[in-house]
Design an enzyme around this catalytic site. Structure first.
Site, PDB file in Angstrom:
ATOM      1  N   CYS A 130       0.843  -1.200   0.000  1.00  0.00           N
ATOM      2  CA  CYS A 130       0.000   0.000   0.000  1.00  0.00           C
ATOM      3  C   CYS A 130       0.874   1.244   0.000  1.00  0.00           C
ATOM      4  O   CYS A 130       1.405   1.646   1.041  1.00  0.00           O
ATOM      5  CB  CYS A 130      -0.924  -0.005   1.220  1.00  0.00           C
ATOM      6  N   CYS A 133      -0.404   4.105   2.125  1.00  0.00           N
ATOM      7  CA  CYS A 133      -0.270   3.864   3.566  1.00  0.00           C
ATOM      8  C   CYS A 133       1.162   4.134   4.037  1.00  0.00           C
ATOM      9  O   CYS A 133       1.381   4.753   5.079  1.00  0.00           O
ATOM     10  CB  CYS A 133      -0.627   2.425   3.906  1.00  0.00           C
ATOM     11  N   ASP A 134       2.136   3.652   3.264  1.00  0.00           N
ATOM     12  CA  ASP A 134       3.517   3.629   3.728  1.00  0.00           C
ATOM     13  C   ASP A 134       4.471   4.515   2.943  1.00  0.00           C
ATOM     14  O   ASP A 134       5.649   4.626   3.310  1.00  0.00           O
ATOM     15  CB  ASP A 134       4.043   2.185   3.683  1.00  0.00           C
TER      16      ASP A 134
END
Length: 304
Positions: A130, A133-134
């Site tokens: 992701c 997300c990261d």
């Protein structure tokens, strides 16, 4: 006793809940994780008709609130089994069991891993599925994205805004993604395409991922690329094994169903990315959910 139990609170599942309660049926949505499905990680949706731009989180939250406000009930539990008892379906979860007249399976799909030996151990230490997300953890660093679909190119586009360089690795010489996305990436000075290539090895030290070995499919030559992060976007796989007693699965684990969303079991329906289909988009997930709900309502009405 509920009229409809919907397994999964992604776009398909929540759309099904909206249509079911609007048709006057009681609906319970059961979700193992959080509502929204994978779309919740998308920073900017621009391909949903009527909405020029919206974040995945806002889109999913809107669906969730709409379903709840209309009267749908939502429980966060993992469904472990579905028993077909004719006109009654029994849905067992990690915390109990519920009865209903019809079930809609909208379990979605999960990210597909590369399958390399140390991949699982490196998740959170350089390997991610992701980018939104990261990605911020890799600001001003070198990263790679593996994949050739819209998700991979969107990830590369997102990362190029923060990372010093992004390698986009794809096993073919042409992308499955929209040409618009391809051209947008080609214009980026800090994006390098590595085509006809596969990732053959993940190299690590005590801190985590330090480089990847990439093998050219045509020449057989292997190139070592130093990266701090690798974002894998090579597709998805369903998680439907628990329901194979009530819904036939294909060789890849997707629920066999046509555009009427009917499985081979009376009163069991499906919707969204978990079923056999060619196109898996936000719009088709919503469409599936609406169709499945209306089909389920029709089935319930036929019982009386």
């Amino acid at each position: 006793m509920y009229d409809v139990i919907i397994v999964g609170a992604g776009t398909a599942g929540l759309s099904a809940a909206i249509y079911a309660v609007r048709a006057g049926k009681s609906a319970l949505v059961i979700e193992a994780a959080s509502y929204g499905g994978q779309i919740i990680n998308t920073p900017d949706i621009e391909n949903y008709p009527g909405i020029a731009h919206i974040s995945g989180f806002d889109f999913a939250t809107g669906l969730y609130n709409q379903a709840k406000d209309l009267g749908a009930e939502v429980k966060f539990e993992r469904v472990t089994e579905i028993a077909d008892e004719g006109s009654i379906k029994r849905v067992r979860t990690s915390q109990g069991q519920y009865e209903c007249k019809a079930v809609i399976l909208a379990t979605g799909a999960k990210n597909r891993p590369l399958g390399l030996p140390n991949e699982k151990e490196l998740v959170g230490k350089g390997v991610s599925y992701c980018a939104t997300c990261d990605g911020m953890f890799y600001r001003n660093r070198v990263v790679a994205v593996n994949g050739g679909g819209n998700t991979a190119l969107e990830d590369a586009q997102f990362l190029s805004n923060y990372c010093s360089k992004v390698y986009l690795i794809h096993r073919r010489d042409k992308f499955r993604a929209d040409e618009k996305e391809v051209e947008r990436l080609k214009a980026k000075d800090n994006v390098e395409f590595v085509l006809n290539s596969t990732i053959s090895k993940l190299n690590e030290d005590e801190t985590g991922l330090v480089s990847i070995d990439v093998t050219d499919k045509n020449s057989g030559e292997t190139r070592n690329i130093e990266v701090s992060g690798l974002f894998v976007a090579i597709g998805q796989s369903p998680d439907n094994i628990a329901f194979e007693n009530v819904a036939e699965l294909d060789e890849k684990g997707y629920i066999k169903a046509g555009e009427d969303m009917k499985t081979g079991t009376e009163g069991i329906f499906t919707a969204g990315d978990c079923r056999t289909k060619t196109v898996r988009q936000l719009t088709t997930a919503a469409s599936d959910g609406a169709t499945a709900a209306l089909q389920a309502c029709g089935y319930i009405d036929s019982l009386s």
